[in-house]
Design a protein around this motif. Sequence first.
Motif, PDB file in Angstrom:
ATOM      1  N   MET A 243       0.711  -1.131   0.141  1.00  0.00           N
ATOM      2  CA  MET A 243      -0.034  -0.100  -0.262  1.00  0.00           C
ATOM      3  C   MET A 243       0.878   1.025  -0.214  1.00  0.00           C
ATOM      4  N   ASP A 244       0.942   2.007  -0.755  1.00  0.00           N
ATOM      5  CA  ASP A 244       1.717   3.036  -1.147  1.00  0.00           C
ATOM      6  C   ASP A 244       1.233   3.703   0.102  1.00  0.00           C
ATOM      7  N   ILE A 245       1.736   4.651   0.271  1.00  0.00           N
ATOM      8  CA  ILE A 245       1.517   6.198   1.405  1.00  0.00           C
ATOM      9  C   ILE A 245       0.436   7.346   1.524  1.00  0.00           C
ATOM     10  N   ASP A 246       0.747   7.383   0.018  1.00  0.00           N
ATOM     11  CA  ASP A 246      -1.265   8.158   0.353  1.00  0.00           C
ATOM     12  C   ASP A 246      -2.570   7.859   1.155  1.00  0.00           C
ATOM     13  N   ARG A 247      -2.539   6.206   0.388  1.00  0.00           N
ATOM     14  CA  ARG A 247      -3.757   5.783   0.250  1.00  0.00           C
ATOM     15  C   ARG A 247      -3.395   4.760   2.214  1.00  0.00           C
ATOM     16  N   LYS A 248      -2.119   4.789   2.585  1.00  0.00           N
ATOM     17  CA  LYS A 248      -2.439   4.452   4.156  1.00  0.00           C
ATOM     18  C   LYS A 248      -3.188   5.967   4.793  1.00  0.00           C
ATOM     19  N   ILE A 249      -2.629   6.929   4.451  1.00  0.00           N
ATOM     20  CA  ILE A 249      -2.334   8.508   5.020  1.00  0.00           C
ATOM     21  C   ILE A 249      -4.000   8.286   5.146  1.00  0.00           C
ATOM     22  N   ALA A 250      -4.775   8.178   3.854  1.00  0.00           N
ATOM     23  CA  ALA A 250      -6.225   8.790   3.115  1.00  0.00           C
ATOM     24  C   ALA A 250      -7.102   7.989   4.838  1.00  0.00           C
ATOM     25  N   ILE A 251      -6.555   6.618   4.777  1.00  0.00           N
ATOM     26  CA  ILE A 251      -7.327   5.723   4.824  1.00  0.00           C
ATOM     27  C   ILE A 251      -6.986   6.221   6.577  1.00  0.00           C
ATOM     28  N   THR A 252      -5.998   5.462   7.323  1.00  0.00           N
ATOM     29  CA  THR A 252      -5.850   6.670   9.079  1.00  0.00           C
ATOM     30  C   THR A 252      -6.923   7.367   9.344  1.00  0.00           C
ATOM     31  N   SER A 253      -6.680   8.613   7.798  1.00  0.00           N
ATOM     32  CA  SER A 253      -7.106   9.510   8.190  1.00  0.00           C
ATOM     33  C   SER A 253      -8.820   9.979   8.527  1.00  0.00           C
ATOM     34  N   ALA A 254      -9.254   9.159   7.807  1.00  0.00           N
ATOM     35  CA  ALA A 254     -11.239   9.155   7.997  1.00  0.00           C
ATOM     36  C   ALA A 254     -11.027   8.076   8.792  1.00  0.00           C
ATOM     37  N   THR A 255     -10.548   7.368   9.011  1.00  0.00           N
ATOM     38  CA  THR A 255     -10.986   6.063  10.042  1.00  0.00           C
ATOM     39  C   THR A 255     -10.687   7.316  11.439  1.00  0.00           C
ATOM     40  N   ILE A 256      -9.679   8.299  11.582  1.00  0.00           N
ATOM     41  CA  ILE A 256      -9.965   8.867  13.105  1.00  0.00           C
ATOM     42  C   ILE A 256     -11.119   9.846  12.802  1.00  0.00           C
ATOM     43  N   TYR A 257     -11.547  10.719  11.694  1.00  0.00           N
ATOM     44  CA  TYR A 257     -12.204  11.854  11.904  1.00  0.00           C
ATOM     45  C   TYR A 257     -13.340  11.196  11.323  1.00  0.00           C
ATOM     46  N   GLY A 258     -14.155  10.451  10.931  1.00  0.00           N
ATOM     47  CA  GLY A 258     -15.410   9.352  11.309  1.00  0.00           C
ATOM     48  C   GLY A 258     -15.326   8.552  12.282  1.00  0.00           C
ATOM     49  N   THR A 259     -14.686   8.150  12.998  1.00  0.00           N
ATOM     50  CA  THR A 259     -15.008   8.134  14.852  1.00  0.00           C
ATOM     51  C   THR A 259     -14.973   9.194  15.144  1.00  0.00           C
ATOM     52  N   ILE A 260     -14.607  10.654  15.435  1.00  0.00           N
ATOM     53  CA  ILE A 260     -15.112  11.333  15.585  1.00  0.00           C
ATOM     54  C   ILE A 260     -15.898  11.479  15.253  1.00  0.00           C
ATOM     55  N   SER A 261     -16.359  11.911  14.823  1.00  0.00           N
ATOM     56  CA  SER A 261     -17.697  12.811  14.123  1.00  0.00           C
ATOM     57  C   SER A 261     -18.915  11.902  14.724  1.00  0.00           C
ATOM     58  N   VAL A 262     -18.927  10.391  14.403  1.00  0.00           N
ATOM     59  CA  VAL A 262     -20.505   9.764  15.540  1.00  0.00           C
ATOM     60  C   VAL A 262     -19.674   9.896  16.266  1.00  0.00           C
ATOM     61  N   ILE A 263     -18.676  10.075  17.180  1.00  0.00           N
ATOM     62  CA  ILE A 263     -19.349   9.699  18.926  1.00  0.00           C
ATOM     63  C   ILE A 263     -19.404  11.606  19.403  1.00  0.00           C
ATOM     64  N   LEU A 264     -19.287  11.911  18.009  1.00  0.00           N
ATOM     65  CA  LEU A 264     -19.539  13.705  18.097  1.00  0.00           C
ATOM     66  C   LEU A 264     -21.012  13.409  18.570  1.00  0.00           C
ATOM     67  N   SER A 265     -21.502  13.362  16.356  1.00  0.00           N
ATOM     68  CA  SER A 265     -23.081  12.737  17.184  1.00  0.00           C
ATOM     69  C   SER A 265     -23.639  12.341  17.570  1.00  0.00           C
ATOM     70  N   GLY A 266     -23.420  10.648  18.488  1.00  0.00           N
ATOM     71  CA  GLY A 266     -23.784  10.366  19.117  1.00  0.00           C
ATOM     72  C   GLY A 266     -24.535  11.359  20.667  1.00  0.00           C
ATOM     73  N   LEU A 267     -23.129  11.836  21.588  1.00  0.00           N
ATOM     74  CA  LEU A 267     -23.162  12.473  21.859  1.00  0.00           C
ATOM     75  C   LEU A 267     -24.099  13.666  21.966  1.00  0.00           C
ATOM     76  N   PHE A 268     -24.740  14.319  20.623  1.00  0.00           N
ATOM     77  CA  PHE A 268     -25.436  15.405  20.874  1.00  0.00           C
ATOM     78  C   PHE A 268     -26.530  14.226  20.736  1.00  0.00           C
ATOM     79  N   PHE A 269     -27.359  13.398  19.771  1.00  0.00           N
ATOM     80  CA  PHE A 269     -28.374  12.745  20.239  1.00  0.00           C
ATOM     81  C   PHE A 269     -28.526  12.765  21.500  1.00  0.00           C
ATOM     82  N   ILE A 270     -27.515  11.574  22.560  1.00  0.00           N
ATOM     83  CA  ILE A 270     -27.953  11.842  23.830  1.00  0.00           C
ATOM     84  C   ILE A 270     -28.049  12.671  24.728  1.00  0.00           C
TER      85      ILE A 270
END
Length: 70
Positions: A1-28
């Motif tokens: 896997m090239d480095i740009d793809r690794k950066i994209a996948i890692t970043s998406a996982t992190i900011y996706g998780t953060i966004s879903v958690i914040l949304s869930g906290l708002f809903f709760i």
Amino acid sequence: MDIDRKIAITSATIYGTISVILSGLFFIAATLAGKYTDVARFGGAVWVLLLSFIVTMPLVTSAVKKRVKA
């Protein structure tokens, strides 16, 4: 896997998780307050999800890029 793809996948996982958690906290929090309609709670959660994606995407991507390339 090239480095740009690794950066994209890692970043998406992190900011996706953060966004879903914040949304869930708002809903709760809106549910526990007990005075909001279902439309307001779900709509607000989606709004928080979208805004947190917009805010965290560039921040997390640049941080991951710096860390991976260092």
